[in-house]
Write a protein that holds these residues in place. Structure first.
Motif, PDB file in Angstrom:
ATOM      1  N   SER A 321       0.863  -1.196  -0.060  1.00  0.00           N
ATOM      2  CA  SER A 321      -0.014  -0.052   0.010  1.00  0.00           C
ATOM      3  C   SER A 321       0.900   1.425  -0.023  1.00  0.00           C
ATOM      4  O   SER A 321       2.117   1.196   0.273  1.00  0.00           O
ATOM      5  N   LYS A 322       0.180   2.311  -0.298  1.00  0.00           N
ATOM      6  CA  LYS A 322       1.112   3.582  -0.396  1.00  0.00           C
ATOM      7  C   LYS A 322       1.491   4.206   0.997  1.00  0.00           C
ATOM      8  O   LYS A 322       2.566   4.718   1.255  1.00  0.00           O
ATOM      9  N   ASN A 323       0.605   4.194   1.947  1.00  0.00           N
ATOM     10  CA  ASN A 323       0.965   4.693   3.243  1.00  0.00           C
ATOM     11  C   ASN A 323       0.828   3.823   4.541  1.00  0.00           C
ATOM     12  O   ASN A 323       1.257   4.013   5.292  1.00  0.00           O
ATOM     13  N   LEU A 324       0.400   2.637   4.449  1.00  0.00           N
ATOM     14  CA  LEU A 324       0.416   1.375   5.382  1.00  0.00           C
ATOM     15  C   LEU A 324       1.381   0.686   5.325  1.00  0.00           C
ATOM     16  O   LEU A 324       1.151  -0.633   6.054  1.00  0.00           O
ATOM     17  N   GLY A 325       2.185   0.596   4.352  1.00  0.00           N
ATOM     18  CA  GLY A 325       3.445  -0.451   4.331  1.00  0.00           C
ATOM     19  C   GLY A 325       2.720  -1.741   3.444  1.00  0.00           C
ATOM     20  O   GLY A 325       1.853  -1.306   2.482  1.00  0.00           O
ATOM     21  N   SER A 326       3.100  -2.905   3.663  1.00  0.00           N
ATOM     22  CA  SER A 326       2.810  -3.935   2.980  1.00  0.00           C
ATOM     23  C   SER A 326       2.252  -4.980   3.739  1.00  0.00           C
ATOM     24  O   SER A 326       2.687  -5.243   5.002  1.00  0.00           O
ATOM     25  N   PHE A 327       1.331  -5.780   3.045  1.00  0.00           N
ATOM     26  CA  PHE A 327       0.624  -6.925   3.904  1.00  0.00           C
ATOM     27  C   PHE A 327       1.024  -8.391   3.019  1.00  0.00           C
ATOM     28  O   PHE A 327       0.830  -8.222   1.732  1.00  0.00           O
ATOM     29  N   SER A 328       1.120  -9.260   3.624  1.00  0.00           N
ATOM     30  CA  SER A 328       1.241 -10.619   2.985  1.00  0.00           C
ATOM     31  C   SER A 328       0.267 -11.578   3.857  1.00  0.00           C
ATOM     32  O   SER A 328       0.164 -11.551   4.950  1.00  0.00           O
ATOM     33  N   ILE A 329      -0.592 -12.365   2.996  1.00  0.00           N
ATOM     34  CA  ILE A 329      -1.305 -13.163   3.653  1.00  0.00           C
ATOM     35  C   ILE A 329      -0.901 -14.672   2.997  1.00  0.00           C
ATOM     36  O   ILE A 329      -0.810 -14.829   1.761  1.00  0.00           O
ATOM     37  N   TRP A 330      -0.590 -15.687   3.831  1.00  0.00           N
ATOM     38  CA  TRP A 330       0.283 -16.570   3.357  1.00  0.00           C
ATOM     39  C   TRP A 330       0.021 -18.088   3.999  1.00  0.00           C
ATOM     40  O   TRP A 330      -0.980 -17.740   5.261  1.00  0.00           O
TER      41      TRP A 330
END
Length: 787
Positions: A321-330
């Motif tokens: 995301s631009k402002n909230l960092g990155s997310f990973s669903i694994w």
């Protein structure tokens, strides 16, 4: 051997047919892309220059505002990359495999220079970088290519680790148990995406860290960090070794797919972008066992008495995301079943068995950048493990029934702050909620009753916190200091474990490494809650207050680059184990109890009372000579001399069952290029010579009297089984066509069919001591296509 010869001839015919069908065409190219990050802060480096070495004309790219780069039209084959940026030490990645069927995606890291100058050239050549920069000693990065390249690893990181110094098998070729420096395999910690997971292997036992087939797939894995001692402070709940695994991100630009067919299973994988307007991606891999597939089609390969099947799935969704960092669903999961049916018509067999295990873990990872030099990584995961086991006679009398259900919820958070080019701080914590529902009972013929060992439902908490500091004293010296704390809520046990490590590059070719620290390992939950009946009829959990097994590790290492691409590495180590579970003095009635120690166990649990009064020690020297892959070949030879001792309640020092004293490995491979590198024939081999595990002598007269094997526990583990010898080979043929690449391969474990001994036993009918042997020749044919 006749069938084996036919198999080899068939494979050679297939290869020749492919060569005869290959036609000339224009040169094939592929895109090489990736991201460049700061090694300490894990933030993107803007404006870094990435160049394909020896390309003519020069091919390269400059990283954008998020650190991404892309180089198109790179010729297929082995290529080398150099990345440089003002204020950073240059990074060099050699012999990357570029194929036509799949884009190459790299994640490169660079260290900030300690001096005010332009890009600094790194002279010492090295292998892949460890994901954890705090590791100083007894740690390697196992690449996916190495895992796939080594002969007879079957894409399993644990089987690939057997080639490393100080590592040997647990004594069963069908299992992927790894014994590190004489320690029990159960002391290994498995991690995925930065957090602990249940044992990721099919056909595993309670309390085990191994199994018959790995659930992990090389199609979904990134590089793995493998530790054999003196772990950084970030890691807890391990005394033997650590596998720190990562799933790679899917391709963010185009969809790519693959299918693999082999004797172990039928697998399919797919990856690609989730959106055209972001760098989000997906990756998924699924496999179903070949034996299980045949059985569903009504074809019984193993006969009518046995039924084996397994399947597994792994996936990762990456959403920045631009402002909230990155997310990973694994996630990772697998299930397997095994059934044995008695042949009551043709034999006197009356035994039936049904067994099934399943494991699954899903998680969400968030990485948020609080500033240019600070990021917060948080992981929430939920996992579960189920094992059901039933044994009966003629489907009329249940002899044994067990149901083990465990689930865990874990929350981990780590704050990483790069103070400056010299100092990095890291703080973190892990909360684990451990729930269980366990039942186990067995029929006792003498008393004609069921005896219940487990019948418990509940949960407990496990807390871990840690702090680490890495200081770069100079360009050549890295020092790290840390502390790890564990608290087990079930019995209020607490452990404080300091750690330290040093890496000193004394000149451009030579490096000294060292590390020391305290470590601990929890027993299986089944051991803590198993219960036994007392004389008054009441029940008691004998081991609820049992503590963790603890260990002090110290390691000193030396590395020398003999010439570019040829490294000599040695380590000497000493490990002192204490608080080891043994049978306490007030329960002892025989020599088996007097000599028992959990350091000799692979898995399982007991309801008998144990105490933390045992000790042990492992010490040895390891040597590795490795030629990194270049000029289309590689080799590695390792040698280890070691001692593994333990002391039980009688305070007599003895060999552990894993004290083989020596292990030597020799492996290597060569690639032959055809049609301008479009077709590649790969030959790989591995030879293992090791001192086998220890055995306890059999009392022949007593065995004759009793009619079954009776061991002489006054001489426990005094004998050593015959030396372990194994030669594996792998042959592959890779073919590149426009937008498609394919690989035909055959890997054969124990190609010479040497019968390694598993254990000794008393054969009642033959009236003599005989030896059970391990699996003989084990071939695996496979075909893989990527497009």
């Amino acid at each position: 051997m006749r069938d084996f010869s036919r198999m080899i001839r068939l494979v050679l015919v297939i290869f020749l047919l492919f060569w005869s069908c290959v036609s000339f065409s224009q040169s094939l190219t592929q895109t090489v892309k990736g991201r460049v990050l700061d090694h300490q802060a894990k933030t993107p480096i803007i404006g870094a220059t990435v160049i394909v070495i020896d390309s003519d004309p020069i091919q390269g790219a400059v990283t954008d505002s998020e650190g991404f780069f892309s180089i198109k039209n790179v010729l297929i084959g082995r290529r080398s990359i150099r990345v440089s940026s003002i204020g950073y030490e240059s990074n060099y990645l050699s012999n990357i495999s570029v194929t036509s069927g799949k884009q190459v995606v790299l994640e490169l890291e660079m260290k900030e220079s300690l001096t005010e100058m332009e890009a600094v050239q790194v002279i010492a050549e090295k292998k892949g970088e460890l994901h954890n920069e705090m590791a100083a000693v007894s740690a390697i990065s196992l690449s996916v290519e190495e895992t796939s390249r080594y002969a007879a690893t079957f894409g399993d990181p644990a089987r690939a680790a057997l080639s490393q110094a100080g590592v040997t098998t647990g004594g069963d070729d069908l299992m992927n148990e790894i014994v590190i420096r004489g320690n029990s395999p159960k002391g290994i910690l498995w991690r995925l995406e930065g957090i602990e997971i249940p044992n990721p292997n099919h056909f595993a036992e309670v309390g085990s860290s191994a199994g018959g087939v790995s659930m992990l797939s090389a199609n979904a894995l990134s590089n793995s960090d493998f530790y054999t001692g003196a772990f950084p402070a970030q890691y807890g709940n391990a005394t033997s070794g650590i596998f720190d695994l990562r799933l790679r991100k899917g391709n963010i630009d185009q969809h790519e797919h693959g299918v693999q067919v082999g004797m172990l299973g039928l697998a399919a994988h797919s990856e690609g972008p989730l959106s055209k307007h972001s760098n989000a991606s997906y990756l998924v891999n699924y496999r179903y066992s070949t034996l299980g597939l045949f059985q569903k089609l009504g074809i019984s390969i193993l006969g009518n008495q046995e039924n084996i099947a397994f399947q597994d799935l792994s996936f990762k969704l990456y959403i920045p995301s631009k402002n909230l960092g990155s997310f990973s669903i694994w996630g990772l999961g697998g299930a397997n079943t095994y059934a044995y049916k008695a042949d009551t018509i043709n034999t006197s067999d009356y035994y039936f068995e049904d067994e099934g295990q399943s494991m699954g873990v899903v998680g969400v990872t968030h990485i948020g950048y609080l500033s240019k030099n600070t990021h917060l990584e948080s992981i929430l995961s939920a996992s579960g493990y189920i094992q059901n086991h039933l044994e009966d006679s003629l489907r009329l009398q249940v002899n044994f029934k067990e149901s083990i259900k465990q689930n865990q919820v874990r929350l981990a958070s780590m704050l990483n702050h790069k103070v400056n080019a010299r100092n990095t701080l890291r703080f973190g914590g892990i909360f684990s909620r451990l729930n269980f529902n366990m039942e186990s009972e067995a029929w006792h013929d003498d008393e004609e009753i069921f005896v219940n060992f487990l019948d418990e439902k509940g949960g407990t908490n496990f807390y871990q916190t840690y702090a680490q500091w890495k200081h770069r004293l100079s360009t050549d010296i890295d020092f790290n200091l840390g502390i790890h704390h564990s608290y087990f809520g079930l019995n209020n046990k607490s452990y404080l474990e300091p750690r330290a490590g040093l890496r000193w590059q004394i000149n451009p070719k030579s490096t000294i490494t060292s590390g020391l620290g305290l470590h601990s390992r929890m027993e299986s939950l089944a051991l803590y809650i198993a219960r036994s009946e007392q004389e008054d009829g009441s029940e008691i959990q004998n081991n609820r207050n049992l503590g963790f097994t603890r260990a002090f590790h110290t390691v000193l290492g030396f590395e020398r680059m003999l010439k570019p691409g040829l490294r000599l590495k040695s380590e000497i180590y000493f490990q002192y184990l204490f608080d080891v579970p043994v049978w306490p003095i007030d329960t002892i009635s025989n020599m088996e109890a007097l000599t028992f120690s959990s350091v000799n166990s692979y898995d399982g649990y007991t309801n008998l009372k144990l105490s933390n009064d045992g000790t042990g020690k492992n010490y040895g020297v390891e040597l590795t000579l490795e030629k990194f892959f270049s000029n289309n070949y590689y080799f590695m030879t390792t040698g280890s001399l070691y001692q593994s001792k333990y002391t039980a309640i009688d305070e007599v020092e003895r060999n552990t069952v894993f004290n083989g004293n020596y292990v030597f490995n020799l492996l290597g491979g060569k690639e032959f290029l055809f049609k301008d590198g479009r077709n590649v024939l790969g030959l790989n081999g591995r030879f293992i010579l090791a001192g086998a595990k220890r055995d306890t002598p059999i009392l022949l007269d007593e065995s004759r009297t009793m009619g079954y094997t009776v061991k002489d526990f006054t001489r426990i583990y005094e004998e050593r089984l015959p030396a372990y010898v194994r030669f594996d080979i792998g042959v592959s043929f890779k073919r590149n066509r426009p937008k498609v690449s394919s690989v035909y391969a055959i890997n054969i474990q124990n190609v010479i069919g040497y019968e390694n001994v598993a254990y000794s036993y008393y054969a009642n009918r033959a009236d003599r001591v005989e030896y059970a042997t391990q699996v003989g020749i084990f071939p695996n044919l496979s075909y893989k296509i990527e497009f």
